[in-house]
Scaffold this motif. Sequence first.
Motif, PDB file in Angstrom:
ATOM      1  N   MET A   1      50.608-181.197 100.185  1.00  0.00           N
ATOM      2  CA  MET A   1      49.984-182.473  99.822  1.00  0.00           C
ATOM      3  C   MET A   1      49.591-183.320 101.037  1.00  0.00           C
ATOM      4  O   MET A   1      49.099-184.423 100.865  1.00  0.00           O
ATOM      5  CB  MET A   1      50.939-183.274  98.933  1.00  0.00           C
ATOM      6  CG  MET A   1      52.184-183.650  99.684  1.00  0.00           C
ATOM      7  SD  MET A   1      53.302-184.569  98.665  1.00  0.00           S
ATOM      8  CE  MET A   1      54.306-185.257  99.953  1.00  0.00           C
ATOM      9  N   VAL A   2      49.815-182.790 102.231  1.00  0.00           N
ATOM     10  CA  VAL A   2      49.476-183.568 103.416  1.00  0.00           C
ATOM     11  C   VAL A   2      48.322-182.907 104.166  1.00  0.00           C
ATOM     12  O   VAL A   2      48.255-181.689 104.260  1.00  0.00           O
ATOM     13  CB  VAL A   2      50.703-183.683 104.354  1.00  0.00           C
ATOM     14  CG1 VAL A   2      50.397-184.609 105.513  1.00  0.00           C
ATOM     15  CG2 VAL A   2      51.894-184.204 103.587  1.00  0.00           C
ATOM     16  N   GLY A   3      47.440-183.739 104.647  1.00  0.00           N
ATOM     17  CA  GLY A   3      46.376-183.232 105.516  1.00  0.00           C
ATOM     18  C   GLY A   3      46.755-183.540 106.946  1.00  0.00           C
ATOM     19  O   GLY A   3      47.270-184.611 107.237  1.00  0.00           O
ATOM     20  N   TYR A   4      46.512-182.586 107.848  1.00  0.00           N
ATOM     21  CA  TYR A   4      47.007-182.746 109.213  1.00  0.00           C
ATOM     22  C   TYR A   4      45.915-182.405 110.214  1.00  0.00           C
ATOM     23  O   TYR A   4      45.216-181.409 110.077  1.00  0.00           O
ATOM     24  CB  TYR A   4      48.210-181.813 109.402  1.00  0.00           C
ATOM     25  CG  TYR A   4      48.817-181.800 110.793  1.00  0.00           C
ATOM     26  CD1 TYR A   4      49.099-182.976 111.467  1.00  0.00           C
ATOM     27  CD2 TYR A   4      49.125-180.590 111.403  1.00  0.00           C
ATOM     28  CE1 TYR A   4      49.676-182.953 112.724  1.00  0.00           C
ATOM     29  CE2 TYR A   4      49.713-180.554 112.663  1.00  0.00           C
ATOM     30  CZ  TYR A   4      49.986-181.743 113.326  1.00  0.00           C
ATOM     31  OH  TYR A   4      50.555-181.709 114.566  1.00  0.00           O
ATOM     32  N   MET A   5      45.771-183.245 111.184  1.00  0.00           N
ATOM     33  CA  MET A   5      44.806-182.997 112.264  1.00  0.00           C
ATOM     34  C   MET A   5      45.566-183.130 113.579  1.00  0.00           C
ATOM     35  O   MET A   5      45.879-184.230 114.013  1.00  0.00           O
ATOM     36  CB  MET A   5      43.704-184.045 112.160  1.00  0.00           C
ATOM     37  CG  MET A   5      42.484-183.750 112.951  1.00  0.00           C
ATOM     38  SD  MET A   5      41.198-184.936 112.485  1.00  0.00           S
ATOM     39  CE  MET A   5      40.448-185.202 114.071  1.00  0.00           C
ATOM     40  N   PRO A   6      45.911-182.002 114.208  1.00  0.00           N
ATOM     41  CA  PRO A   6      46.705-182.060 115.446  1.00  0.00           C
ATOM     42  C   PRO A   6      45.903-182.646 116.590  1.00  0.00           C
ATOM     43  O   PRO A   6      44.686-182.790 116.498  1.00  0.00           O
ATOM     44  CB  PRO A   6      47.052-180.601 115.740  1.00  0.00           C
ATOM     45  CG  PRO A   6      46.496-179.801 114.630  1.00  0.00           C
ATOM     46  CD  PRO A   6      45.533-180.636 113.869  1.00  0.00           C
ATOM     47  N   GLY A   7      46.610-182.934 117.670  1.00  0.00           N
ATOM     48  CA  GLY A   7      45.984-183.577 118.816  1.00  0.00           C
ATOM     49  C   GLY A   7      44.869-182.783 119.452  1.00  0.00           C
ATOM     50  O   GLY A   7      43.835-183.310 119.792  1.00  0.00           O
ATOM     51  N   ARG A   8      45.112-181.475 119.584  1.00  0.00           N
ATOM     52  CA  ARG A   8      44.047-180.659 120.155  1.00  0.00           C
ATOM     53  C   ARG A   8      43.091-180.253 119.050  1.00  0.00           C
ATOM     54  O   ARG A   8      43.448-180.202 117.883  1.00  0.00           O
ATOM     55  CB  ARG A   8      44.630-179.398 120.781  1.00  0.00           C
ATOM     56  CG  ARG A   8      45.221-179.653 122.128  1.00  0.00           C
ATOM     57  CD  ARG A   8      45.649-178.351 122.738  1.00  0.00           C
ATOM     58  NE  ARG A   8      46.614-177.657 121.911  1.00  0.00           N
ATOM     59  CZ  ARG A   8      46.887-176.372 122.026  1.00  0.00           C
ATOM     60  NH1 ARG A   8      46.250-175.639 122.906  1.00  0.00           N
ATOM     61  NH2 ARG A   8      47.796-175.803 121.269  1.00  0.00           N
ATOM     62  N   PHE A   9      41.870-179.920 119.429  1.00  0.00           N
ATOM     63  CA  PHE A   9      40.921-179.423 118.436  1.00  0.00           C
ATOM     64  C   PHE A   9      41.422-178.070 117.957  1.00  0.00           C
ATOM     65  O   PHE A   9      41.459-177.105 118.706  1.00  0.00           O
ATOM     66  CB  PHE A   9      39.541-179.290 119.071  1.00  0.00           C
ATOM     67  CG  PHE A   9      38.525-178.713 118.130  1.00  0.00           C
ATOM     68  CD1 PHE A   9      38.111-179.446 117.032  1.00  0.00           C
ATOM     69  CD2 PHE A   9      38.003-177.453 118.336  1.00  0.00           C
ATOM     70  CE1 PHE A   9      37.175-178.918 116.165  1.00  0.00           C
ATOM     71  CE2 PHE A   9      37.076-176.929 117.473  1.00  0.00           C
ATOM     72  CZ  PHE A   9      36.652-177.659 116.382  1.00  0.00           C
ATOM     73  N   SER A  10      41.852-178.018 116.701  1.00  0.00           N
ATOM     74  CA  SER A  10      42.509-176.807 116.219  1.00  0.00           C
ATOM     75  C   SER A  10      41.731-176.124 115.112  1.00  0.00           C
ATOM     76  O   SER A  10      42.267-175.836 114.061  1.00  0.00           O
ATOM     77  CB  SER A  10      43.900-177.145 115.718  1.00  0.00           C
ATOM     78  OG  SER A  10      44.624-177.716 116.759  1.00  0.00           O
ATOM     79  N   LEU A  11      40.471-175.875 115.375  1.00  0.00           N
ATOM     80  CA  LEU A  11      39.705-175.086 114.419  1.00  0.00           C
ATOM     81  C   LEU A  11      39.274-173.818 115.139  1.00  0.00           C
ATOM     82  O   LEU A  11      39.460-173.675 116.329  1.00  0.00           O
ATOM     83  CB  LEU A  11      38.486-175.874 113.948  1.00  0.00           C
ATOM     84  CG  LEU A  11      38.836-177.164 113.202  1.00  0.00           C
ATOM     85  CD1 LEU A  11      37.577-177.910 112.846  1.00  0.00           C
ATOM     86  CD2 LEU A  11      39.643-176.868 111.949  1.00  0.00           C
ATOM     87  N   TYR A  12      38.708-172.908 114.362  1.00  0.00           N
ATOM     88  CA  TYR A  12      38.308-171.637 114.971  1.00  0.00           C
ATOM     89  C   TYR A  12      36.943-171.788 115.616  1.00  0.00           C
ATOM     90  O   TYR A  12      35.941-171.975 114.943  1.00  0.00           O
ATOM     91  CB  TYR A  12      38.317-170.539 113.915  1.00  0.00           C
ATOM     92  CG  TYR A  12      39.698-170.333 113.376  1.00  0.00           C
ATOM     93  CD1 TYR A  12      40.637-169.632 114.117  1.00  0.00           C
ATOM     94  CD2 TYR A  12      40.099-170.883 112.165  1.00  0.00           C
ATOM     95  CE1 TYR A  12      41.926-169.466 113.662  1.00  0.00           C
ATOM     96  CE2 TYR A  12      41.391-170.724 111.697  1.00  0.00           C
ATOM     97  CZ  TYR A  12      42.295-170.007 112.451  1.00  0.00           C
ATOM     98  OH  TYR A  12      43.573-169.850 112.019  1.00  0.00           O
TER      99      TYR A  12
END
Lengths: 281, 245, 369
Positions: free
Chosen positions: A54-65
């Motif tokens: 239920m939580v959306g998370y966006m870490p400090g570094r750009f963490s996408l592919y």
Amino acid sequence: MEVQKGELFGLIGPDGAGKTTLMRILMTLLIQDKGMATMNGFDVIKDYKKIRNMVGYMPGRFSLYQDLTVEENLNFFATVFKTTVSENYDLIRDIYIQIEPFKKRLAGKLSGGMKQKLALSCALIHKPEILILDEPTTGVDAVSRKEFWEMLKNLQQKGITILVSTPYMDEAMLCNRVALMQKGKVLDIDTPRNLVDGYTRKLYAIRSNDMHRLILDLRSYEKTDSAYAFGQYLHVTGKDDEVEATEFENFLMRKNHQNLEVFDIQPTIEDVFMELLGIEE
Amino acid sequence: MNQQVPVITVRNLVKKFGSFVANDHLNFDVYQGEIFGFLGANGAGKTTAMKILCGLSSPTSGEAKVAGFDIYKETEKVKRNIGYMSQKFSLYEDLTVAENIRFFSGVYGISPSDRKEKQQKLLKDLGLESAKDSLIGSLPLGWKQKLAFSVAIFHDPKIVFLDEPTGGVDPITRRKFWDLIYEASDRGITVFVTTHYMDEAEYCNRVSIMNAGRIEALDTPENLKKQYSAKNMDEVFLKIARNTE
Amino acid sequence: MKQFIGFLKKEFLHIFRDPRTMMIIFLLPIVQLLLFGKVINTDIQNSRIAILYQSHDNTTREITSKLVSSGYFVLGEELMPGDDVEDVFRKGKVKMVVTFGPEFEKSLERDGKAEVQLLADASDPNTARILTNYASGIINDYVKKEKLQNLQLPNQINTEVRMLYNEGLKSVYMFVPGIMAMILMLISAMMTSISISKEKELGTMEVLLASPLKPIQIVLGKVTPYLLLSFINALTIILIGVFIFGVPIKGSFVFLMAESFLFIMMALSLGILISTIAPNQMVAMFISVLALMLPTILLSGFMFPIENMPLPLRIISHAMPPRWFIVIIKNIMLKGTGILFVWKETLILMFMTFVFIALSIKNFKIRLE
């Protein structure tokens, strides 16, 4: 500390203040040594599976592919959260529409601002109740930062609780409430307004033609407590609140400062933070 | 600040990557001892221009002189006369303070006797005498940044380039860092600095604002605010970025 | 399930978008096989030898002509007693010197004994070993057949064992199983470990962990593509072996593939294990190369015979999975044996797989360090 439902809550502090660690504990990615924390009533250790849903998370570094396209990234995160892009398109439309023209582009080839929008879209794709954003605006230029905060305000209006960290003090004013953090400790928690109002010391703004000499001179003055640059002015406090503007003015006149300006000023959140830091040390 | 002596001159500088124009006919001068703020949105072409001025990359066309040397032909001399510090790379984390200083002194050909003398002064000024044999990695970020800056100007360069030097530190440390910048400028070193903190733009003598590869504005913070009838640099920046979009 | 398919799709995109990965997967096996099979050919053909006659008689002449007519050797020089043998080697003119003792024929007939010395240039030990093996084999053979006497000759090594299932003495028969083991190890273990640690390095693992994906889904999603690709590779290598190099498959093809599958599973679980330890791609690569590739090449008996190794290395070689796999495929391909003869090796591989999986589960973190 507690964060209310639907609140936009800021963790404000420099690197090493413990913002990321706190967020990772809440995200169930780290286990605390002591104490407890709950998200929507779920314990971060026992109920980690529920929280992850239920939580959306966006870490400090750009963490996408970086080697996947914008569209592929979004679709991947949708399936991971057992949903589809079209199902929750409403929520991300305002943000995604800005990067949609580039949906066939590899994520690694996007500009900083666009990467950020994509990361936010991916964090929102499963309609989270809580959104945790770790320094989303670090290293981002002033324009993109402003846009990003506007997006956060919109999301808040849709009922999402947002916990966001930032090293930029000016962004604190945009939160409902903030926690000022330094070296793993929370210095204070309140609304930005109250924090600023709680600053009781007399603060002067001073400027002259030669700012560097001004700082040096003021610091050498026995009635000065602190003198720091704030944009085009210096913010100066006296040893006690009895020190008058005219005293500074006279002192600086004697030191031959030209175009001198001295006046009372309302503190900013940064003044508050610096005051707290001073007390800490 | 000496308005008469330009240490960086840039004329019609163009840098293209394929069809993409990263720097579009840049023209500006930076004077000796000046604190020159180099602002712009992400991807506006700041880093590209900075790389060219540091002699790390060749422009597509145009002219530029840094510290009096041509950036096409005399890159080695350019590099000798500049210092560079960025948030990402500053000092070797696994070497001690003294070892880092020794290494960078060696790179710039400073004699050991000079080095010892300057090292002592540097550590004393920064109040880091006790940390001489500590590993850089063990120091707080604020100390690292101060040290990195001091090492960047250890060889008395004419110009020092600072790429977002104050990211991630607390407001007090950030301001103490600017004290160092002012000192360097008083000693006649030109400071060329990029930052995302708009209040820091106010501390500069002059500021240029880049957008989409072009310099849209260049003046003192004071004049820029008048010109764009803005309260602070933040507004100036936003107005410029919005206008040109 | 949909989650899992989405994950798989992403993994395949990663693989197909990265030219380096594609090269390792599709080009490397073929190049390696051709390289080992064609270029680095350790088959002995027309090696130059010198003969030193301390006695000239019928027997020595006949043995010489046997050696030369075998096709392995060419007579480079004839030396006389007193010639400097070392000088001949130093000049690199010959690889081996065969010296017949004095009164060769006579002592053979009189005492049933004669002296032959095989001096080989051991700066290339492999070749030297093969040369002396072949030569002593040929001499023994001649003596047994022609003289029918129980004779004592130096270097009387029983070469029959080596030649029994590989009558042509073709080294490519040895290389195909070896390369198969190596490639499967490389793709399965190294590529999976790199691909998992890459996610850690880039921070995407943080996002995956913070999602409802179960660890088992992440691991299976990572492993499945490489399982498929490794299997395709195993097939390619076998096909090239059979059709280009003429390696036979005397045993059951299905059984061969089943054993390959087991080996791939073992390598994949090893890859996962490595990735649970390695924090980034570089470390994963390092562990894979140092701990897997080199031992696979050096200690599995693929390049150097295990029986010639010093004892400590021989003991270590037992822990090398490819060692067992090579025994299995050699048995199936060259001897045509079934499970009855390789059950022990198969069990060892199964046990290793089990251990690696157990360790990986124990090490896999549902949280960050």
